[in-house]
Design a protein around this motif. Structure first.
Motif, PDB file in Angstrom:
ATOM      1  N   ARG A 156     -30.705  18.006  29.899  1.00 24.03           N
ATOM      2  CA  ARG A 156     -29.697  18.990  30.308  1.00 24.03           C
ATOM      3  C   ARG A 156     -28.699  19.124  29.176  1.00 24.03           C
ATOM      4  O   ARG A 156     -28.166  18.125  28.708  1.00 24.03           O
ATOM      5  CB  ARG A 156     -29.010  18.547  31.586  1.00 24.03           C
ATOM      6  N   VAL A 157     -28.442  20.362  28.748  1.00 26.43           N
ATOM      7  CA  VAL A 157     -27.552  20.582  27.615  1.00 26.43           C
ATOM      8  C   VAL A 157     -26.475  21.609  27.940  1.00 26.43           C
ATOM      9  O   VAL A 157     -26.624  22.427  28.840  1.00 26.43           O
ATOM     10  CB  VAL A 157     -28.322  21.059  26.355  1.00 26.43           C
ATOM     11  N   SER A 158     -25.414  21.521  27.175  1.00 27.75           N
ATOM     12  CA  SER A 158     -24.416  22.577  27.097  1.00 27.75           C
ATOM     13  C   SER A 158     -24.588  23.187  25.717  1.00 27.75           C
ATOM     14  O   SER A 158     -24.919  22.485  24.761  1.00 27.75           O
ATOM     15  CB  SER A 158     -23.001  22.011  27.216  1.00 27.75           C
ATOM     16  N   VAL A 159     -24.396  24.489  25.618  1.00 28.62           N
ATOM     17  CA  VAL A 159     -24.528  25.136  24.313  1.00 28.62           C
ATOM     18  C   VAL A 159     -23.242  25.867  23.979  1.00 28.62           C
ATOM     19  O   VAL A 159     -22.494  26.289  24.858  1.00 28.62           O
ATOM     20  CB  VAL A 159     -25.716  26.135  24.272  1.00 28.62           C
ATOM     21  N   VAL A 160     -22.983  25.958  22.672  1.00 31.64           N
ATOM     22  CA  VAL A 160     -21.814  26.689  22.201  1.00 31.64           C
ATOM     23  C   VAL A 160     -22.264  27.588  21.052  1.00 31.64           C
ATOM     24  O   VAL A 160     -23.038  27.170  20.186  1.00 31.64           O
ATOM     25  CB  VAL A 160     -20.676  25.736  21.776  1.00 31.64           C
ATOM     26  N   ASN A 161     -21.795  28.814  21.084  1.00 31.19           N
ATOM     27  CA  ASN A 161     -22.107  29.794  20.048  1.00 31.19           C
ATOM     28  C   ASN A 161     -21.369  29.403  18.770  1.00 31.19           C
ATOM     29  O   ASN A 161     -20.167  29.179  18.800  1.00 31.19           O
ATOM     30  CB  ASN A 161     -21.648  31.164  20.551  1.00 31.19           C
ATOM     31  N   THR A 162     -22.093  29.329  17.642  1.00 28.70           N
ATOM     32  CA  THR A 162     -21.439  28.989  16.376  1.00 28.70           C
ATOM     33  C   THR A 162     -21.187  30.203  15.504  1.00 28.70           C
ATOM     34  O   THR A 162     -20.315  30.186  14.649  1.00 28.70           O
ATOM     35  CB  THR A 162     -22.269  27.973  15.581  1.00 28.70           C
ATOM     36  N   ALA A 179     -26.491  22.673  20.599  1.00 25.32           N
ATOM     37  CA  ALA A 179     -26.794  22.084  21.901  1.00 25.32           C
ATOM     38  C   ALA A 179     -26.294  20.643  21.923  1.00 25.32           C
ATOM     39  O   ALA A 179     -26.493  19.896  20.973  1.00 25.32           O
ATOM     40  CB  ALA A 179     -28.288  22.118  22.162  1.00 25.32           C
ATOM     41  N   ARG A 180     -25.635  20.280  23.025  1.00 24.92           N
ATOM     42  CA  ARG A 180     -25.180  18.896  23.244  1.00 24.92           C
ATOM     43  C   ARG A 180     -25.698  18.444  24.584  1.00 24.92           C
ATOM     44  O   ARG A 180     -25.623  19.201  25.569  1.00 24.92           O
ATOM     45  CB  ARG A 180     -23.664  18.823  23.255  1.00 24.92           C
ATOM     46  N   THR A 181     -26.203  17.229  24.637  1.00 24.91           N
ATOM     47  CA  THR A 181     -26.670  16.673  25.904  1.00 24.91           C
ATOM     48  C   THR A 181     -25.491  16.516  26.844  1.00 24.91           C
ATOM     49  O   THR A 181     -24.437  16.013  26.450  1.00 24.91           O
ATOM     50  CB  THR A 181     -27.364  15.323  25.670  1.00 24.91           C
ATOM     51  N   ARG A 182     -25.673  16.984  28.085  1.00 22.05           N
ATOM     52  CA  ARG A 182     -24.608  16.877  29.096  1.00 22.05           C
ATOM     53  C   ARG A 182     -24.686  15.548  29.804  1.00 22.05           C
ATOM     54  O   ARG A 182     -25.783  15.039  30.072  1.00 22.05           O
ATOM     55  CB  ARG A 182     -24.756  17.975  30.148  1.00 22.05           C
ATOM     56  N   ALA A 183     -23.539  15.022  30.154  1.00 21.34           N
ATOM     57  CA  ALA A 183     -23.495  13.803  30.965  1.00 21.34           C
ATOM     58  C   ALA A 183     -23.947  14.158  32.367  1.00 21.34           C
ATOM     59  O   ALA A 183     -23.584  15.209  32.896  1.00 21.34           O
ATOM     60  CB  ALA A 183     -22.085  13.238  30.978  1.00 21.34           C
TER      61      ALA A 183
END
Length: 111
Positions: free
Chosen positions: A47-53, A106-110
């Motif tokens: 499960r990830v959160s994504v942020v536009n760069t 992408a960062r893995t969500r807790a």
């Protein structure tokens, strides 16, 4: 389909500029939302959160209030950290309105 999303909406007068046309910023936001959702669905096994760069948007045709828009976004390449995504927005007649390209982190969500 993982890595692809399709968003539709009818543009209305709340999204217009002083000339009575749909704001380019609204089209960019529609593309960004669809691309972000596509990025999240492309990452398998976590499960990830994504942020536009960064994002590039080309506005190809004026849009008037009342037009039905469809935005199709798909991931071109999904790495573990960076995903490359594109979006195409068309009107009800299938004419290209806007195109966008973006990179997402992408960062893995807790849990």
């Amino acid at each position: 389909t993982p890595g692809t999303t399709v968003w539709t909406m009818t543009a209305d007068e709340r999204m217009t500029n002083p000339a009575g046309l749909i704001q380019g910023g609204f089209l960019a936001a529609m593309a960004d939302s669809a691309m972000g959702a596509s990025a999240v669905t492309a990452v398998e096994g976590r499960r990830v959160s994504v942020v536009n760069t960064e994002m590039t948007v080309s506005l190809l045709r004026a849009v008037r209030p009342g037009q039905r828009l469809t935005c199709t976004a798909r991931v071109l390449k999904a790495g573990k950290v960076v995903l490359f995504v594109e979006a195409h927005i068309v009107d009800a007649d299938g004419r290209a309105v806007a195109r966008a390209h973006s990179s997402y982190l992408a960062r893995t969500r807790a849990e």
